[in-house]
Design an enzyme around this catalytic site. Structure first.
Site, PDB file in Angstrom:
ATOM      1  N   TYR A  84       0.867  -1.185   0.000  1.00 34.89           N
ATOM      2  CA  TYR A  84       0.000   0.000   0.000  1.00 34.89           C
ATOM      3  C   TYR A  84       0.903   1.235   0.000  1.00 34.89           C
ATOM      4  CZ  TYR A  84      -4.213   2.591   1.481  1.00 34.89           C
ATOM      5  OH  TYR A  84      -5.270   3.469   1.563  1.00 34.89           O
ATOM      6  N   GLU A 139     -12.474   4.936  -6.469  1.00 34.25           N
ATOM      7  CA  GLU A 139     -11.159   5.236  -5.905  1.00 34.25           C
ATOM      8  C   GLU A 139     -10.325   6.046  -6.877  1.00 34.25           C
ATOM      9  OE1 GLU A 139     -10.257   3.840  -2.689  1.00 34.25           O
ATOM     10  OE2 GLU A 139      -8.792   5.442  -2.885  1.00 34.25           O
ATOM     11  N   ASP A 140      -9.773   7.129  -6.392  1.00 29.31           N
ATOM     12  CA  ASP A 140      -8.773   7.906  -7.123  1.00 29.31           C
ATOM     13  C   ASP A 140      -9.232   8.363  -8.511  1.00 29.31           C
ATOM     14  OD1 ASP A 140      -7.426   7.503  -4.821  1.00 29.31           O
ATOM     15  OD2 ASP A 140      -5.622   6.630  -5.686  1.00 29.31           O
ATOM     16  N   ARG A 151      -6.373  10.339 -10.722  1.00 24.38           N
ATOM     17  CA  ARG A 151      -5.749  11.008  -9.558  1.00 24.38           C
ATOM     18  C   ARG A 151      -5.247   9.914  -8.621  1.00 24.38           C
ATOM     19  NH1 ARG A 151      -5.860  10.175  -4.873  1.00 24.38           N
ATOM     20  NH2 ARG A 151      -7.720  10.990  -3.910  1.00 24.38           N
ATOM     21  N   ASN A 183      -0.579  11.689   0.113  1.00 21.26           N
ATOM     22  CA  ASN A 183       0.209  10.492  -0.193  1.00 21.26           C
ATOM     23  C   ASN A 183       0.838  10.612  -1.567  1.00 21.26           C
ATOM     24  OD1 ASN A 183      -0.646   9.106   2.196  1.00 21.26           O
ATOM     25  ND2 ASN A 183      -2.636   8.813   1.223  1.00 21.26           N
ATOM     26  N   LYS A 209      -5.910  -1.903  -2.581  1.00 24.72           N
ATOM     27  CA  LYS A 209      -7.043  -1.655  -1.666  1.00 24.72           C
ATOM     28  C   LYS A 209      -7.761  -2.960  -1.363  1.00 24.72           C
ATOM     29  CE  LYS A 209      -7.168   3.012  -1.401  1.00 24.72           C
ATOM     30  NZ  LYS A 209      -7.305   3.848  -0.209  1.00 24.72           N
ATOM     31  N   ASP A 221     -14.167   6.397  -1.656  1.00 19.06           N
ATOM     32  CA  ASP A 221     -13.216   6.244  -0.560  1.00 19.06           C
ATOM     33  C   ASP A 221     -12.484   7.550  -0.257  1.00 19.06           C
ATOM     34  OD1 ASP A 221     -11.692   4.734   1.279  1.00 19.06           O
ATOM     35  OD2 ASP A 221     -10.068   4.563  -0.180  1.00 19.06           O
ATOM     36  N   ASP A 222     -12.137   8.294  -1.283  1.00 24.37           N
ATOM     37  CA  ASP A 222     -11.356   9.518  -1.078  1.00 24.37           C
ATOM     38  C   ASP A 222     -12.186  10.617  -0.433  1.00 24.37           C
ATOM     39  OD1 ASP A 222      -8.891   8.567  -2.420  1.00 24.37           O
ATOM     40  OD2 ASP A 222     -10.289   8.366  -4.089  1.00 24.37           O
TER      41      ASP A 222
HETATM   42  N1  LIG Z   1      -4.725   9.921   4.046  1.00 27.72           N
HETATM   43  C1  LIG Z   1      -5.696   9.463   3.318  1.00 27.72           C
HETATM   44  O1  LIG Z   1      -6.390   8.511   3.701  1.00 27.72           O
HETATM   45  C2  LIG Z   1      -6.014  10.108   2.021  1.00 27.72           C
HETATM   46  C3  LIG Z   1      -5.157  10.997   1.455  1.00 27.72           C
HETATM   47  N2  LIG Z   1      -5.466  11.584   0.271  1.00 27.72           N
HETATM   48  C4  LIG Z   1      -4.472  12.444  -0.321  1.00 27.72           C
HETATM   49  O2  LIG Z   1      -4.946  13.765  -0.385  1.00 27.72           O
HETATM   50  C5  LIG Z   1      -4.370  14.416  -1.512  1.00 27.72           C
HETATM   51  C6  LIG Z   1      -5.478  15.138  -2.266  1.00 27.72           C
HETATM   52  O3  LIG Z   1      -6.432  14.234  -2.712  1.00 27.72           O
HETATM   53  P1  LIG Z   1      -7.820  14.779  -3.301  1.00 27.72           P
HETATM   54  O4  LIG Z   1      -8.484  15.656  -2.349  1.00 27.72           O
HETATM   55  O5  LIG Z   1      -8.561  13.617  -3.784  1.00 27.72           O
HETATM   56  O6  LIG Z   1      -7.300  15.612  -4.541  1.00 27.72           O
HETATM   57  P2  LIG Z   1      -8.020  16.773  -5.340  1.00 27.72           P
HETATM   58  O7  LIG Z   1      -7.303  16.922  -6.598  1.00 27.72           O
HETATM   59  O8  LIG Z   1      -9.478  16.544  -5.348  1.00 27.72           O
HETATM   60  O9  LIG Z   1      -7.758  18.068  -4.425  1.00 27.72           O
HETATM   61  C7  LIG Z   1      -6.521  18.697  -4.274  1.00 27.72           C
HETATM   62  C8  LIG Z   1      -6.754  20.054  -3.724  1.00 27.72           C
HETATM   63  O10 LIG Z   1      -5.498  20.608  -3.384  1.00 27.72           O
HETATM   64  C9  LIG Z   1      -5.415  21.915  -3.934  1.00 27.72           C
HETATM   65  N3  LIG Z   1      -4.032  22.248  -4.213  1.00 27.72           N
HETATM   66  C10 LIG Z   1      -3.205  21.722  -5.116  1.00 27.72           C
HETATM   67  N4  LIG Z   1      -2.005  22.310  -5.062  1.00 27.72           N
HETATM   68  C11 LIG Z   1      -2.082  23.230  -4.091  1.00 27.72           C
HETATM   69  C12 LIG Z   1      -1.177  24.155  -3.545  1.00 27.72           C
HETATM   70  N5  LIG Z   1       0.077  24.250  -3.974  1.00 27.72           N
HETATM   71  N6  LIG Z   1      -1.606  24.970  -2.561  1.00 27.72           N
HETATM   72  C13 LIG Z   1      -2.854  24.883  -2.118  1.00 27.72           C
HETATM   73  N7  LIG Z   1      -3.763  24.010  -2.564  1.00 27.72           N
HETATM   74  C14 LIG Z   1      -3.372  23.187  -3.540  1.00 27.72           C
HETATM   75  C15 LIG Z   1      -6.259  21.868  -5.187  1.00 27.72           C
HETATM   76  O11 LIG Z   1      -6.601  23.182  -5.531  1.00 27.72           O
HETATM   77  P3  LIG Z   1      -7.547  23.556  -6.792  1.00 27.72           P
HETATM   78  O12 LIG Z   1      -8.892  23.065  -6.406  1.00 27.72           O
HETATM   79  O13 LIG Z   1      -7.449  25.021  -6.863  1.00 27.72           O
HETATM   80  O14 LIG Z   1      -6.964  22.835  -7.963  1.00 27.72           O
HETATM   81  C16 LIG Z   1      -7.419  21.028  -4.693  1.00 27.72           C
HETATM   82  O15 LIG Z   1      -8.354  21.806  -4.023  1.00 27.72           O
HETATM   83  C17 LIG Z   1      -3.659  13.343  -2.315  1.00 27.72           C
HETATM   84  O16 LIG Z   1      -2.288  13.434  -2.079  1.00 27.72           O
HETATM   85  C18 LIG Z   1      -4.162  12.054  -1.747  1.00 27.72           C
HETATM   86  O17 LIG Z   1      -3.180  11.051  -1.755  1.00 27.72           O
HETATM   87  C19 LIG Z   1      -6.642  11.348  -0.381  1.00 27.72           C
HETATM   88  C20 LIG Z   1      -7.525  10.455   0.135  1.00 27.72           C
HETATM   89  C21 LIG Z   1      -7.245   9.722   1.355  1.00 27.72           C
HETATM   90  C1  LIG Z   2      -5.240   6.792   0.694  1.00 30.02           C
HETATM   91  C2  LIG Z   2      -5.923   7.190  -0.523  1.00 30.02           C
HETATM   92  O1  LIG Z   2      -6.994   6.708  -0.802  1.00 30.02           O
HETATM   93  C3  LIG Z   2      -5.329   8.179  -1.372  1.00 30.02           C
HETATM   94  O2  LIG Z   2      -4.282   8.730  -1.044  1.00 30.02           O
HETATM   95  O3  LIG Z   2      -5.906   8.429  -2.434  1.00 30.02           O
HETATM   96 MG   LIG Z   3      -7.539   7.061  -2.798  1.00 27.96          MG
END
Ligand SMILES: NC(=O)C1=CN([C@@H]2O[C@H](COP(=O)(O)OP(=O)(O)OC[C@H]3O[C@@H](n4cnc5c(N)ncnc54)[C@H](OP(=O)(O)O)[C@@H]3O)[C@@H](O)[C@H]2O)C=CC1
Ligand SMILES: CC(=O)C(=O)O
Ligand SMILES: [Mg+2]
Length: 640
Positions: free
Chosen positions: A188, A331-332, A241, A496, A259, A354-355
């Site tokens: 993972y 997912e993603d 993503r 991540n 997963k 999941d996200d």
């Molecule tokens: N720990 C966990 O269990 C999980 C972790 N994650 C992690 O979270 C991260 C984001 O995932 P997700 O929300 O799906 O992705 P999205 O693409 O949906 O969202 C990313 C967000 O970050 C913003 N962003 C990007 N670059 C910057 C920056 N330099 N400064 C400020 N804001 C920024 C984007 O802005 P804009 O909207 O303006 O483009 C957007 O709002 C990933 O790395 C993923 O691995 C996700 C799910 C689970």
């Molecule tokens: C953990 C997870 O689902 C992610 O980083 O997208």
């Molecule tokens: Mg994910």
């Protein structure tokens, strides 16, 4: 080729042997007609109508907990495995196989390698195909762990684990369950991220289904090609993503595979009931498009109608083949599709994202635990997110919902405690017209601010959460600012893989003089600061989705409801102990995850019954015991 009738006869005969259990002199391999059928059936796949007995055996399996000494029929598929009970099978063709000899050694579901006993070697034509030594599963685990530890490069460990999964499934899961803390980072995050980036180069055998644009009009046929019939959980991605690594196209397959291996190892869902799927609509990743080893279709991503038609055909086909009660985990997907897909299909299918939702549930659990360390109620804290996408807005909404439940305040009021920053700065009212729909409810009255540091200094949050996908964005200045007005700043770097984490554990503790309540999406090693060892918690949806899925499956839930996610959060939060807090973690260790998953499953199932969404009747009296009894265990079966 064996006739369908002979196959059915073989099955029902085998089932009765299975039920009789070990020690039956006339059963197992000694039964001549069964042996005869096996002999004739070696290495053939037979299509036959599913006999009713499959369900009966599976139910019996679910109700039992002691597995190691059971005598089992050597049939493929769900009937000889533990795991959540199956639904009545729809009458459509399905495939099973009966293996012996060389074929048996090449069948990952039944292969035991050197663990085949002398009697089994005689009974199943294995003499001479294996070296003479007979070794226990425990010794096999010890040997493979020893081998894995020799590899210095994480990706080599990943490849070795995938090889093992394809060679000997039960050994793979035994290894993963017994060494979960050590192997989770291998199968993972973070290693799975690198594996996806290089998936074309390390690709050996397909581990899931690929549905591409070329299959338009034929998706039903594609799904029918999958050898397992009784699917309970699908994890599907379109690879746009992948973690914080962006568009990895078809190579995102590593994520559904990873997963689902956690669904089995952490949540006890049978491996044969899990189906990883990648929807390949192309990729906009130039590097991959120019990579000669890329395994997907070599074109830019399809969008709009073309994309949605394929998704619709896929979702219809899933329902048609696997019925209403297969859990589909999105997912993603990129956020420009993820929210719409969830909104659309949650009305007609058993789906969750999941996200957006799994992440929200684990982070809310982390916050509820943090309150025991920091004090105050959820409503008394102020939240600031870096990143306003799926994870950020998903978490924000679940926090608001929980505050609303706790205080009876309207959700719009509760949202005002929560602020988000995206790539353009703080989300404020003056930006409302140009915001994507999922951001609009977070546009509060405030002057525009463009940097995170300005937002931290102005909002003065007690909780800072990173969901930006961009590493090292919680700078020293940002973290020090948090520490300047909070005795115990709560700082979660959720992005991540590790290289994309907003800050490291070491940075969080150093820059706050050890006062941060810290958690990250990918694991960090323990940190020494000022003579104390801090063991940072991992705030990852892997704590939630395996138990959540198990709860959905065992209750026969027909829809996912947000209260089921809240129930999962509350249950997880209860599992963190003072001992964990003293070490610096707000989560229990993953070593206890199967017990925790059973508890989460029980609370999710209880909520499904309460909401009238559960269809498995009568409701088991002790849901936790029932969940535990349904969990797959990878201990070898005896094939005498
Ligand atoms: N720990 C966990 O269990 C999980 C972790 N994650 C992690 O979270 C991260 C984001 O995932 P997700 O929300 O799906 O992705 P999205 O693409 O949906 O969202 C990313 C967000 O970050 C913003 N962003 C990007 N670059 C910057 C920056 N330099 N400064 C400020 N804001 C920024 C984007 O802005 P804009 O909207 O303006 O483009 C957007 O709002 C990933 O790395 C993923 O691995 C996700 C799910 C689970
Ligand atoms: C953990 C997870 O689902 C992610 O980083 O997208
Ligand atoms: Mg994910």
């Amino acid at each position: 080729m064996l006739s369908a009738r002979a196959a059915a006869a073989s099955q029902s005969h085998a089932a009765s042997l299975w039920k009789r259990g070990g020690g039956d002199a006339g059963g197992g391999s000694g039964c001549t007609s069964c042996m005869e059928v096996r002999r004739r059936a070696a290495s053939v796949a037979v299509r036959a109508a599913p006999p009713k007995r499959v369900e009966a055996v599976a139910m019996e399996s679910a109700a039992e907990t002691a597995h190691s000494d059971k005598e089992v029929a050597l049939t493929d598929g769900a009937a000889d495995e533990d795991g959540p009970p199956e639904e009545e099978l729809p009458v459509t063709p399905w495939a099973f196989s009966v293996a012996s000899g060389y074929t048996l050694l090449r069948d990952p579901h039944h292969n035991k390698g050197l663990a085949f006993s002398e009697k089994e070697r005689d009974a199943h034509y294995l003499r001479g195909l294996l070296p003479p030594a007979v070794v226990s599963q425990e010794l096999q685990v010890k040997k493979i762990m020893h081998d894995l530890r020799q590899y210095k490069v994480p990706l080599q460990r990943y490849v070795a684990m995938m090889d093992l999964q394809e060679r000997n499934e039960r050994l793979f899961y035994k290894l993963l369950i017994d060494n979960v803390e050590e192997l989770l980072p291998v199968v993972y995050t973070p290693t799975v991220g690198e594996a996806c980036q290089k998936y074309g180069s390390i690709f050996r055998r397909p581990q899931g289904l690929y549905v591409s644009l070329r299959d338009k009009g034929k998706v039903l046929e594609v799904l029918r090609n999958w050898p397992e019939r009784n699917i309970q959980v699908i994890v599907v991605t379109d690879g746009e993503r992948i973690l914080g690594l962006g568009d990895l196209g078809c190579q995102g397959m590593g994520i559904p595979v990873g997963k689902l291996s956690l669904y089995t190892a952490l949540g006890g869902v049978r491996p044969s009931a899990c189906l990883p799927i990648t929807i390949d609509v192309g990729t906009n990743n130039e590097k991959l498009l120019n990579d000669e080893f890329y395994i997907g279709i070599r074109q830019r991503r399809a969008t709009g109608e073309e994309y949605h038609e394929l998704m619709e055909e896929f979702m219809d086909a899933v329902k048609h083949i696997y019925g209403e009660k297969v859990l589909i985990q999105f997912e993603d997907f990129a956020n420009h599709n993820a929210f719409d897909l969830l909104a659309k299909y949650s009305k007609s299918h058993l789906v969750f994202n999941d996200d957006i939702q799994g992440t929200a549930s684990v982070v809310l659990a982390g916050l509820l635990s943090s309150l025991k360390v920091v004090g105050g109620t959820l409503a008394e804290h102020t939240y600031l997110f870096l990143g306003a996408g799926e994870a950020g807005t998903g978490i924000a909404e679940l926090i608001a919902l929980e505050i609303s439940k706790q205080t009876n305040a309207p959700i719009e009021e509760c949202r005002k405690k929560i602020w988000l920053v995206d790539s353009k700065g703080l989300i404020v009212n003056s930006r409302k017209d140009s915001l994507q729909p999922f951001k609009k409810s977070w546009a509060h009255e405030h002057e525009p601010l463009t940097t995170l540091l300005d937002a931290v200094e102005s909002i003065k949050p007690t909780v800072l959460i990173g969901t930006s996908g961009v590493g090292r964005t919680f700078t020293k200045e940002v973290v020090e600012a948090m520490a300047s007005f909070n005795e115990r700043p709560i700082i979660f770097s959720l992005s991540n893989p590790t290289s994309h984490s907003e800050c490291t554990a070491e940075e969080a503790y150093n820059w706050t003089q050890g006062r941060a309540v810290f958690a990250s999406g990918s694991p960090f090693d323990p940190v020494e600061y000022n003579g104390k060892t801090y063991v940072p918690g991992q705030s990852n949806n892997a704590y939630i989705f395996p138990g959540f899925g198990l709860g959905v499956v065992i209750s026969g839930a027909t829809r996912v409801h947000e209260d089921m996610l809240l129930a999962a959060s509350e249950t997880l939060a209860e599992q963190a102990t003072q001992e964990n807090f003293d070490k610096g973690s707000i989560f229990p260790p993953f070593t206890n995850i199967r017990k925790i998953s059973a508890q989460i499953a029980a609370s999710v199932a209880a909520k499904a019954y309460e909401l009238g969404l559960a269809t498995r009747l009568p409701r088991p009296r002790d849901l936790e015991k029932y969940a535990e009894s349904c969990m797959y265990t990878p201990i070898y079966r005896s094939y005498r």
